[in-house]
Design an enzyme around this catalytic site. Structure first.
Site, mmCIF file in Angstrom:
data_model
loop_
_atom_site.group_PDB
_atom_site.id
_atom_site.type_symbol
_atom_site.label_atom_id
_atom_site.label_comp_id
_atom_site.label_asym_id
_atom_site.label_seq_id
_atom_site.Cartn_x
_atom_site.Cartn_y
_atom_site.Cartn_z
ATOM 1 C CB CYS A 159 39.847 46.345 38.158
ATOM 2 S SG CYS A 159 38.276 45.599 37.706
ATOM 3 C CB CYS A 163 39.725 44.095 35.250
ATOM 4 S SG CYS A 163 38.205 45.029 35.395
ATOM 5 C CG ASP A 164 43.581 44.214 34.905
ATOM 6 O OD1 ASP A 164 43.463 44.027 33.835
ATOM 7 O OD2 ASP A 164 43.938 45.371 35.301
#
Length: 254
Positions: free
Chosen positions: A76, A79-80
């Protein structure tokens, strides 16, 4: 954050039990009750069942990949990606999702290398144009990931070994992060034969609601969403349950 959401639900009277459901029976008995069975054989009965089992990201299956998940390997970018600001990263995939994540990373990272195993992308022409107009994004066609190099812990990912599947030549790509964008698998095998699904296993729900074909059984989140797969859209379908469920206070969440 998840603990806080759990605590919020409990404040409103939600009973939380940690267990695995191994079997379901949505045929309903004479009392209009659905049945779920845990791995230990315990039976749970409920008039309403909410399915929110989500979807799992697909990985390449490499030993080095599994060893470094959470240590530089991610599925992701949204996300990261921020953790790799001003660093070099690599991403594997050739569809719209991969292109979207690659261009997102290009806004944060010094250089992004996109590995595409075929001689063309599956992504739409518009998405491909976006890639080729991004200066710090390099595409390597006909390349597969042979290994992700590094050590778990403070070192993390250091580079990626890519294999040219035409010439057999190997290339070492410096990268502090490695992102996998080759699709998701909905966690719906438990409901095979009981609920309608599309060809990829995502549950069918009535448009504008979270209703499945079976009264009293609802689906919310990624398990029925192959397009957005974001927390905000999952929360949105969860909110639909307040209006579509006949008895939300008596629901069982799977």
């Amino acid at each position: 954050m998840m603990n806080e959401l759990k605590e919020q639900a409990e404040r409103f009277g939600t009973k939380v039990e940690i267990d695995f459901i191994s079997k379901v029976d949505f045929s309903k008995d004479k009392g209009g009750i659905h049945k779920l069975y845990t791995q230990n054989g315990d039976e749970i009965k409920s008039k309403t069942v909410i399915i929110s089992t989500g979807a799992s990201a697909k990985y390449l299956g490499l030993e080095s990949e599994q060893r470094l998940i959470g240590g530089g390997v991610s599925a992701c970018a949204v996300c990261d990606g921020f953790f790799y600001k001003n660093q070099d990263v690599a991403i594997v995939g050739g569809g719209d999702t991969a292109i979207e994540e690659a261009t997102y990373l290009a806004k944060l990272c010094t250089k992004v290398t996109l590995l595409v195993r075929r001689d063309e992308m599956r992504a739409s022409k518009a998405m491909q144009k976006r890639v080729f107009n991004t200066e710090n994004l390099e595409v390597l066609f006909n390349h597969e990931t042979k290994s992700i190099n590094g050590e778990p812990g403070e070192i993390g990912v250091e580079s990626v070994t890519a294999l040219n599947n035409i010439t057999g030549e190997e290339t070492i790509i410096p990268a502090k992060g490695f992102f996998v964008a080759i699709g998701h698998t909905p966690n719906t095998s438990l409901f095979n034969g009981q609920l309608d699904m599309d060809e990829n296993g995502y549950l069918h729900i009535e448009a504008g609601t979270s209703k499945t074909k079976i009264p009293g059984v609802f689906a919310a989140g990624d398990v029925a969403d192959h397009v957005y797969r974001q927390a905000v859209t999952s929360a949105g379908t969860g909110c639909c349950l307040l209006y579509t469920s006949p008895s939300p206070r008596d629901a069982t969440l799977s």
